[in-house]
Design an enzyme around this catalytic site. Structure first.
Site, mmCIF file in Angstrom:
data_model
loop_
_atom_site.group_PDB
_atom_site.id
_atom_site.type_symbol
_atom_site.label_atom_id
_atom_site.label_comp_id
_atom_site.label_asym_id
_atom_site.label_seq_id
_atom_site.Cartn_x
_atom_site.Cartn_y
_atom_site.Cartn_z
ATOM 1 N NE ARG A 1 11.572 65.493 49.373
ATOM 2 C CZ ARG A 1 10.616 66.474 49.782
ATOM 3 N NH1 ARG A 1 9.896 66.243 50.427
ATOM 4 N NH2 ARG A 1 10.753 67.685 49.631
ATOM 5 C CG ASN B 1 7.783 63.371 50.708
ATOM 6 O OD1 ASN B 1 7.969 64.337 49.968
ATOM 7 N ND2 ASN B 1 7.270 63.274 52.000
ATOM 8 C CG ASP C 1 4.729 73.157 57.560
ATOM 9 O OD1 ASP C 1 5.412 74.002 57.527
ATOM 10 O OD2 ASP C 1 4.611 72.271 56.525
ATOM 11 C CD GLU D 1 4.102 68.617 57.947
ATOM 12 O OE1 GLU D 1 3.484 69.813 57.941
ATOM 13 O OE2 GLU D 1 4.655 68.166 57.008
ATOM 14 C CB THR E 1 6.792 58.535 58.269
ATOM 15 O OG1 THR E 1 7.275 58.658 57.194
ATOM 16 C CG2 THR E 1 5.539 58.572 58.712
ATOM 17 C CE1 TYR F 1 7.592 68.041 60.168
ATOM 18 C CE2 TYR F 1 7.375 70.208 59.283
ATOM 19 C CZ TYR F 1 7.308 68.858 58.927
ATOM 20 O OH TYR F 1 7.045 68.215 57.727
ATOM 21 C CG HIS G 1 6.427 67.265 48.199
ATOM 22 N ND1 HIS G 1 5.942 68.426 48.097
ATOM 23 C CD2 HIS G 1 6.436 66.736 49.185
ATOM 24 C CE1 HIS G 1 5.417 68.674 49.105
ATOM 25 N NE2 HIS G 1 5.545 67.725 49.960
#
Lengths: 63, 502
Positions: B244, B159, B95, B100, B103, B93, B246
């Site tokens: 998650r 992440n 970003d 970007e 995975t 996408y 980050h």
């Protein structure tokens, strides 16, 4: 038999690569040789106008 | 007990449209990704890759710190930009102003290395496809780096799935010091400094690309006043059970060993926190200052000030952490981080720290900042130039060039952990051991019937009936073992949904 041949080959290779008593491990030598090759050719690989290339490398808007 | 450390990496790439008079990075990134999709990778049917991302569950403004009142801008979600899902389970996408790739969810650090390399190959395919769509004389170029060396940075975020019941304060306490000290093997190297008033005589070269862009210890930001610990609380999974984490402090690595250790050591550290098996924590007196200090110290022997009044070097702290990790592994086993990958992490971690202690320059096959520095020093020696020479800055950028014939990282003897033919398959095939398998396989087989997909659901269109959303809130389900036979035996989406409901 195959194993013996391989050992012999390896030792010959490291003999020919030794450049003096200060020579380090063969992995270190390989790395040095690879770096030297790259430095020999770097003018062909590097952007022709380095100054202009570096100046124009602008990346706005990121995380 | 530690939960499985499912991991993903998001990488924003630097982009140039060479030969164009006037170009815009958002349009260039869109052209790049659209060209890739239109090139029909993998020979999947026409619509195969035009499946859109579904934003319904995106909430990046949620903060992990409860009752937080300080002013903090939530990140914006740009729903109008190009955004697609790939058959390997990844997201590709635009970003901000960069292309970007995220995975797919991976079960261990070795799998991350494979999908990170696959992402580089996807970018290369996309560059070639986009250049083919440009007028003669124009070329699309991508760089896997994190800064333009002029103050603009872009991220490589990691992440990690962590247990919701682990208090976030514990994460902050345990992870901050690791993020500061792991830079000695995760740094990708940078010529000079981007901080005001620091010239080449003070910092000719440093370990990392990102360190200087961090100004806070903890916070929600990713684009301004970046914090070492990012508190975005958006699990993309069952939020009662999971967080998650980050992680925004890392560099993009060209060296596979560096990517492997970056993710592998961090996974182990988080599992140790969950097992409450982290007896000795070093607390830095000033983590932000230490982050910059470690990055600027090529000798690796500058002591960092600790809260208890003593000092320790980054290398000493990492050695101690490795010792604790080894004890943890003996007591709790390595299941949480994957047994094979986990034991390889411990082995390579030891090897790298020992090597750095003996002679940092001997780690040129494993660590990016060393490999790049060797090249720069070799060039300086041959040409007798000082650190201000623009050719050194060009080498710094071109180390990260994704074109195989221009990529300097590809020519400095970096060790490979995964082979390119394996990564080539991973461009199209999902991992078999996370929910990415379900996402990827559904896209391969039923793309015509998928309206949209995101991390934790897929929306199917069955024609006459209303749209059906299939939730995927458990990241370790939807694997080959769970759903492989079921997808295989379903001829239509209706079959699949019927079988899933059983």
């Amino acid at each position: 038999m195959a194993e013996r041949e391989q050992i012999k080959k390896t030792s010959t290779r490291s003999d020919t690569q030794s450049v003096g008593p200060e020579a380090k491990s063969s992995a270190g030598q390989e790395l040095k040789a690879e770096l030297d090759d790259l430095l020999d050719e770097i003018d062909e690989v590097l952007e022709t106008n380095a100054e202009e290339f570096v100046k124009s490398y602008i990346q706005k808007g990121g995380q | 007990m530690a939960i499985p450390k499912i991991v993903g990496i998001e990488t924003e790439y630097g982009i140039i449209l060479r030969g164009a008079e006037d170009w815009n990075p958002v349009s260039a990134s869109s052209l790049l990704i659209n060209s890739y999709v239109a090139s029909n990778p993998g020979g999947i049917e026409e619509q195969g890759l035009s499946v859109a991302w579904d934003f319904v569950d995106e909430s990046p403004g949620t903060d992990a710190r409860e009752g937080i009142t300080e002013f903090s801008l939530p990140p914006e979600v740009e729903t109008h930009l190009v955004n697609t899902v790939l058959t390997n389970g990844a997201r590709y996408y635009v970003d901000h102003a960069h292309p970007e790739i995220s995975t797919p969810e991976c079960r261990d650090a070795l799998s991350i290395v494979l999908y990170d390399r696959a992402a580089e190959m996807i970018c290369l395919d996309a560059m070639q496809a986009a250049t083919g769509n440009l007028p003669p004389g124009q070329e699309m170029l991508l760089y896997k780096d994190n800064t333009d060396r002029k103050g603009n940075t872009y991220g490589t975020h990691e992440n990690y799935l962590i247990d919701r019941s682990l208090p976030f304060a514990q994460v902050i306490a345990g992870a901050t010091t690791h993020f500061v000290t792991r830079q000695i093997f995760t740094g990708s190297g940078k010529v000079g400094s981007e901080l005001p008033g620091i010239d080449a005589s003070l910092v000719p070269y440093q370990l990392t690309q990102r360190a200087e862009h961090f100004e806070e210890e903890v916070g929600l930001e990713t684009t301004l006043k970046r914090p070492i610990i990012n508190t975005r609380d958006e699990p993309h999974a069952d939020s009662l059970r999971y967080r998650r984490l980050h992680v925004i402090v890392g560099d993009a690595n060209m060296a596979q060993v560096a990517t492997f250790l970056k993710v592998g050591t961090t996974s182990i550290l988080l599992a140790m926190l969950e097992d409450n098996a982290f007896p000795r924590m070093f607390r830095l007196a000033d983590p932000v200052a230490a982050m910059h200090q470690v990055s600027h110290d090529l000798s690796l022997d500058e002591p960092l000030r600790l809260k208890d009044g003593t000092t320790a070097t980054a290398l000493e702290i990492q050695m101690d952490l490795l010792g604790q990790a080894t004890d943890w592994a003996e007591q709790f086993g390595l299941e949480a981080v994957g047994v094979d990958s986990g034991s390889m992490v411990l082995e390579r971690w030891q090897e790298i720290l020992t090597g750095l202690e003996r002679d940092p320059m001997s780690m040129g096959s494993q660590i990016d900042w060393v490999a790049k520095l060797r090249l720069l020093e070799g060039f300086r020696e041959r040409h007798g130039c000082d650190w201000g020479d623009p050719r050194l800055r060009a080498i710094d950028v071109q180390y990260h060039d994704l074109r195989p014939d221009k990529c300097l990282a590809g020519r400095v003897g970096l060790e490979k952990l995964v082979e390119d033919d394996e990564a080539s398959v991973a461009r199209l095939e999902p991992p078999t051991d996370t929910r990415a398998y379900f996402r990827g396989k559904c896209l391969q087989k039923f793309a015509d019937s998928i309206v949209s997909a995101n991390w934790d659901s897929i929306v199917f269109d069955l024609g006459a009936e209303p749209l059906r959303r299939v939730p995927m809130l458990e990241p370790s389900r939807g694997t080959l073992e769970h759903v492989g036979a079921l997808i295989e035996s379903s001829d239509t989406v209706a079959d699949l949904l019927r079988q899933l409901e059983r």
